[in-house]
Motif scaffolding. Structure first.
Motif, PDB file in Angstrom:
ATOM      1  N   GLY B  62       0.781  -1.230   0.000  1.00 53.53           N
ATOM      2  CA  GLY B  62       0.000   0.000   0.000  1.00 53.53           C
ATOM      3  C   GLY B  62       0.812   1.279   0.000  1.00 53.53           C
ATOM      4  N   MET B  63       2.134   1.170  -0.070  1.00 51.14           N
ATOM      5  CA  MET B  63       2.976   2.384  -0.086  1.00 51.14           C
ATOM      6  C   MET B  63       3.634   2.521  -1.459  1.00 51.14           C
ATOM      7  SD  MET B  63       5.036   2.087   3.523  1.00 51.14           S
ATOM      8  CE  MET B  63       5.764   0.493   3.167  1.00 51.14           C
ATOM      9  N   LYS B  64       3.768   3.773  -1.890  1.00 54.63           N
ATOM     10  CA  LYS B  64       4.553   4.024  -3.096  1.00 54.63           C
ATOM     11  C   LYS B  64       5.921   4.487  -2.610  1.00 54.63           C
ATOM     12  CE  LYS B  64       0.955   5.165  -6.502  1.00 54.63           C
ATOM     13  NZ  LYS B  64       0.620   3.762  -6.707  1.00 54.63           N
ATOM     14  N   MET B  65       6.848   3.527  -2.494  1.00 57.76           N
ATOM     15  CA  MET B  65       8.140   3.851  -1.895  1.00 57.76           C
ATOM     16  C   MET B  65       9.151   4.293  -2.938  1.00 57.76           C
ATOM     17  SD  MET B  65       8.932   1.330   1.236  1.00 57.76           S
ATOM     18  CE  MET B  65      10.166   2.500   1.762  1.00 57.76           C
ATOM     19  N   VAL B  66       9.875   5.343  -2.593  1.00 53.35           N
ATOM     20  CA  VAL B  66      11.016   5.752  -3.398  1.00 53.35           C
ATOM     21  C   VAL B  66      12.232   5.776  -2.485  1.00 53.35           C
ATOM     22  CG1 VAL B  66       9.668   7.112  -5.034  1.00 53.35           C
ATOM     23  CG2 VAL B  66      10.583   8.204  -2.982  1.00 53.35           C
ATOM     24  N   GLN B  67      13.405   6.040  -3.093  1.00 54.04           N
ATOM     25  CA  GLN B  67      14.679   6.023  -2.371  1.00 54.04           C
ATOM     26  C   GLN B  67      15.114   4.591  -2.077  1.00 54.04           C
ATOM     27  OE1 GLN B  67      16.801   8.354  -1.982  1.00 54.04           O
ATOM     28  NE2 GLN B  67      15.604  10.177  -2.411  1.00 54.04           N
ATOM     29  N   THR B  68      16.111   4.179  -2.827  1.00 58.79           N
ATOM     30  CA  THR B  68      16.552   2.784  -2.806  1.00 58.79           C
ATOM     31  C   THR B  68      16.802   2.251  -1.409  1.00 58.79           C
ATOM     32  OG1 THR B  68      17.701   3.363  -4.851  1.00 58.79           O
ATOM     33  CG2 THR B  68      18.131   1.180  -3.937  1.00 58.79           C
ATOM     34  N   ARG B  69      17.497   3.027  -0.594  1.00 57.30           N
ATOM     35  CA  ARG B  69      17.857   2.496   0.711  1.00 57.30           C
ATOM     36  C   ARG B  69      16.638   2.288   1.590  1.00 57.30           C
ATOM     37  NH1 ARG B  69      21.466   5.313   0.935  1.00 57.30           N
ATOM     38  NH2 ARG B  69      23.537   4.438   0.950  1.00 57.30           N
ATOM     39  N   ALA B  70      15.671   3.200   1.474  1.00 58.02           N
ATOM     40  CA  ALA B  70      14.438   3.070   2.251  1.00 58.02           C
ATOM     41  C   ALA B  70      13.711   1.791   1.836  1.00 58.02           C
ATOM     42  CB  ALA B  70      13.544   4.280   2.030  1.00 58.02           C
ATOM     43  N   ILE B  71      13.660   1.557   0.525  1.00 56.63           N
ATOM     44  CA  ILE B  71      12.997   0.364  -0.009  1.00 56.63           C
ATOM     45  C   ILE B  71      13.687  -0.900   0.492  1.00 56.63           C
ATOM     46  CG2 ILE B  71      12.517  -0.916  -2.145  1.00 56.63           C
ATOM     47  CD1 ILE B  71      12.474   1.941  -3.546  1.00 56.63           C
ATOM     48  N   LEU B  72      15.006  -0.920   0.369  1.00 56.33           N
ATOM     49  CA  LEU B  72      15.763  -2.106   0.781  1.00 56.33           C
ATOM     50  C   LEU B  72      15.614  -2.361   2.287  1.00 56.33           C
ATOM     51  CD1 LEU B  72      18.990  -1.491  -1.344  1.00 56.33           C
ATOM     52  CD2 LEU B  72      17.375  -3.371  -1.663  1.00 56.33           C
ATOM     53  N   SER B  73      15.696  -1.284   3.093  1.00 53.94           N
ATOM     54  CA  SER B  73      15.546  -1.437   4.552  1.00 53.94           C
ATOM     55  C   SER B  73      14.201  -2.029   4.886  1.00 53.94           C
ATOM     56  CB  SER B  73      15.644  -0.087   5.261  1.00 53.94           C
ATOM     57  OG  SER B  73      16.928   0.425   5.179  1.00 53.94           O
ATOM     58  N   TYR B  74      13.180  -1.561   4.206  1.00 51.15           N
ATOM     59  CA  TYR B  74      11.826  -2.045   4.484  1.00 51.15           C
ATOM     60  C   TYR B  74      11.707  -3.532   4.154  1.00 51.15           C
ATOM     61  CZ  TYR B  74       6.796  -2.649   4.439  1.00 51.15           C
ATOM     62  OH  TYR B  74       5.513  -3.110   4.682  1.00 51.15           O
ATOM     63  N   ILE B  75      12.203  -3.913   2.977  1.00 46.91           N
ATOM     64  CA  ILE B  75      12.119  -5.322   2.567  1.00 46.91           C
ATOM     65  C   ILE B  75      12.922  -6.198   3.522  1.00 46.91           C
ATOM     66  CG2 ILE B  75      12.708  -6.984   0.755  1.00 46.91           C
ATOM     67  CD1 ILE B  75      12.332  -4.595  -1.254  1.00 46.91           C
ATOM     68  N   ALA B  76      14.115  -5.742   3.859  1.00 43.03           N
ATOM     69  CA  ALA B  76      14.964  -6.521   4.768  1.00 43.03           C
ATOM     70  C   ALA B  76      14.266  -6.692   6.114  1.00 43.03           C
ATOM     71  CB  ALA B  76      16.315  -5.840   4.947  1.00 43.03           C
ATOM     72  N   GLY B  77      13.714  -5.612   6.623  1.00 48.85           N
ATOM     73  CA  GLY B  77      13.039  -5.647   7.925  1.00 48.85           C
ATOM     74  C   GLY B  77      11.848  -6.580   7.898  1.00 48.85           C
ATOM     75  N   LYS B  78      11.102  -6.525   6.806  1.00 47.89           N
ATOM     76  CA  LYS B  78       9.874  -7.308   6.705  1.00 47.89           C
ATOM     77  C   LYS B  78      10.171  -8.790   6.569  1.00 47.89           C
ATOM     78  CE  LYS B  78       5.719  -7.725   3.997  1.00 47.89           C
ATOM     79  NZ  LYS B  78       5.161  -7.655   2.678  1.00 47.89           N
ATOM     80  N   HIS B  79      11.262  -9.133   5.917  1.00 42.89           N
ATOM     81  CA  HIS B  79      11.523 -10.538   5.595  1.00 42.89           C
ATOM     82  C   HIS B  79      12.657 -11.138   6.406  1.00 42.89           C
ATOM     83  CE1 HIS B  79       8.594 -10.692   2.340  1.00 42.89           C
ATOM     84  NE2 HIS B  79       8.980  -9.472   2.031  1.00 42.89           N
ATOM     85  N   ASN B  80      12.863 -10.590   7.589  1.00 44.36           N
ATOM     86  CA  ASN B  80      13.801 -11.204   8.522  1.00 44.36           C
ATOM     87  C   ASN B  80      15.221 -11.282   7.969  1.00 44.36           C
ATOM     88  OD1 ASN B  80      14.354 -12.383  10.987  1.00 44.36           O
ATOM     89  ND2 ASN B  80      14.019 -14.459  10.232  1.00 44.36           N
TER      90      ASN B  80
END
Lengths: 230, 229
Positions: B62-80
């Protein structure tokens, strides 16, 4: 022994300034070890204190942290300035990345040739006015809250505040078309810890001058010219 | 409407490649929208999808994420994939990922450099890989024997380092010759099922950037981008 964090860097803003701001906003007192000579730097290298041979380096909670973002992430997270959940953190990350990009343009400024400086200055003002400030203005206008994320003060606000002040040093009235940002700036300026950091005698560093550039070049033996972003 | 993340970027590596790698490693299927014309890009801006008028853009949860590092941090955080606690995250994952990002940033910008800069920059990149970055990670692997950079499980740091190793090897296939532990690391991580799948032909991994890619990016963004180290 939980002593104060100790910051290793040159006696100037550079990449460490955002760390100083965040610690100040968090109300954390810190010490600084200022790099003045090549020998000091080589000793840090020999001691194995710099994972990628680079500063900033911050000694904090028993760790010798390098890489500015790793340092900032940690401070934000340990001082309740990183949002309440993963999604709030994602928003903070996005906003901080934007202000980082903007401040990066300013950070390289002192290392440019004089003619590149002129181009770069125009670019900084243009990007601030056309890309970054409108984005944050819209965020604040859309949710009508006092802070960027989650209706509470966070790293994103501190970082934006720092960026605003830096751009204002290039063009003092750059916020004239951004009423929300003006209000945010006023609000944050009046927070006790920020107010204290803004006063003379704090650990905030001044605009980089030739002496700073000369020190960095000498300590890092970095004598090449940085190219402007245009 | 699927729940899969949707990636909007050019049809090439660029800054989005690390996102593709991380999603693949996490076993997350994703869709892609490729920017081919300036009109597409302008429409994204008009629709208010790009916070800073820039891609990568990832539509996720549900988010339109920009900024590579923000995107990567979110995915990493979400997927352990972000370590088990704050210290692991700070001292290891964030620090290591910043290093590999610095290294990959140099390679990323190479196709957009002026020709004389390209010639100068490539040996510099190899030199930095061999003298600054790879020794640092080799040392990390020497300090423990768990097979992963951080803790005893795959993390964002491992995926990112593998991506960086492969990118540098494309420029100099012998670059790992002095780094036996990194060689072992490369083999081990490459053989993990989700990564192995991503390394196979037909996956969403993108090839090295060519002139066509560079021309497309320049045409769409209409920015003169000249990088120099």
């Amino acid at each position: 022994m939980a002593g104060k964090p100790k910051l290793h860097y040159f006696n100037g803003r550079g990449k460490m300034e955002s760390v100083r701001w965040l610690l100040a906003a968090a109300g954390v007192e810190f010490e600084e070890e200022l790099l003045e000579t090549r020998e000091q730097y080589e000793k840090l290298l020999q001691d194995g204190a710099l994972m990628f041979q680079q500063v900033p380096m911050v000694e904090i909670d028993g760790m010798k942290l390098v890489q500015t973002r790793a340092i900032l992430n940690y401070i934000a997270a340990t001082h309740n300035l990183y949002g309440r959940d993963l999604k709030e953190r994602a928003l903070i990350d996005m906003y901080v990345e934007g202000t980082t990009d903007l401040m990066q343009l300013i950070m390289m400024f002192p290392f440019l040739s004089d003619e590149d400086k002129e181009k770069q200055c125009a670019l900084i003002v243009q990007k601030a006015t056309n890309r970054y400030f409108p984005a944050y203005e819209k965020v604040l206008r859309d949710h009508g809250q006092e802070y960027l994320v989650g209706n509470q003060f966070s790293w994103a606000d501190v970082h934006l505040f720092e960026a605003i002040l830096m751009v204002e040093e290039k063009k003092y009235d750059v916020l004239s078309e951004f009423p929300q940002l003006q209000m945010l700036k006023a609000r944050i300026s009046n927070m006790p810890r920020i107010k204290k950091f803004l006063e003379p005698g704090s650990q905030r560093k001044p605009i980089p001058d030739d002496k700073y550039v000369e020190t960095v070049r000498r300590v890092l033996q970095m004598y090449y010219n940085v190219k402007a972003s245009v | 409407m699927s729940g899969k993340p949707k990636l909007t970027y050019f049809n090439g590596r660029g800054r989005m490649e690390s996102v593709r790698w991380l999603l693949a490693a996490a076993g997350v299927e994703f869709e892609e929208v490729f920017l081919e014309t300036r009109e597409q890009y302008l429409k994204l801006i008009q629709d208010g999808d790009l916070l800073f008028d820039q891609v990568p853009l990832v539509d996720i949860d549900g988010m339109k994420m920009v900024q590579t590092r923000a995107i990567l941090s979110y995915i990493a955080g979400k997927h352990n994939l972000y370590g088990k606690d704050l210290k692991e995250r700070a001292l290891y994952i964030d620090t290591y990922v910043e290093g590999t990002m610095d290294l990959m940033q140099m390679i990323l910008t190479l196709p957009f450099s002026l020709p004389e800069a390209k010639e100068k920059n490539l040996p510099l990149i190899i030199e930095k890989a061999k003298n600054r970055y790879f020794p640092a990670y080799e040392k990390v692997l020497k300090q423990h024997c768990q097979g992963f950079l951080v803790g005893n499980q795959l993390s964002w740091a491992d995926v990112h380092l593998l991506e960086a190793i492969l990118m540098v090897e494309e420029k100099d296939p012998t670059v790992l010759s002095e780094f036996p532990l990194l060689q072992g690391f490369k083999t081990r991580i490459s053989n993990m099922p989700t990564i192995k799948k991503f390394l196979q032909p037909g996956s969403q991994r993108k090839p090295q950037p060519d002139d066509k890619y560079v021309a497309t990016v320049m045409k769409i963004l209409k920015e003169a981008m000249y990088y120099s180290i």
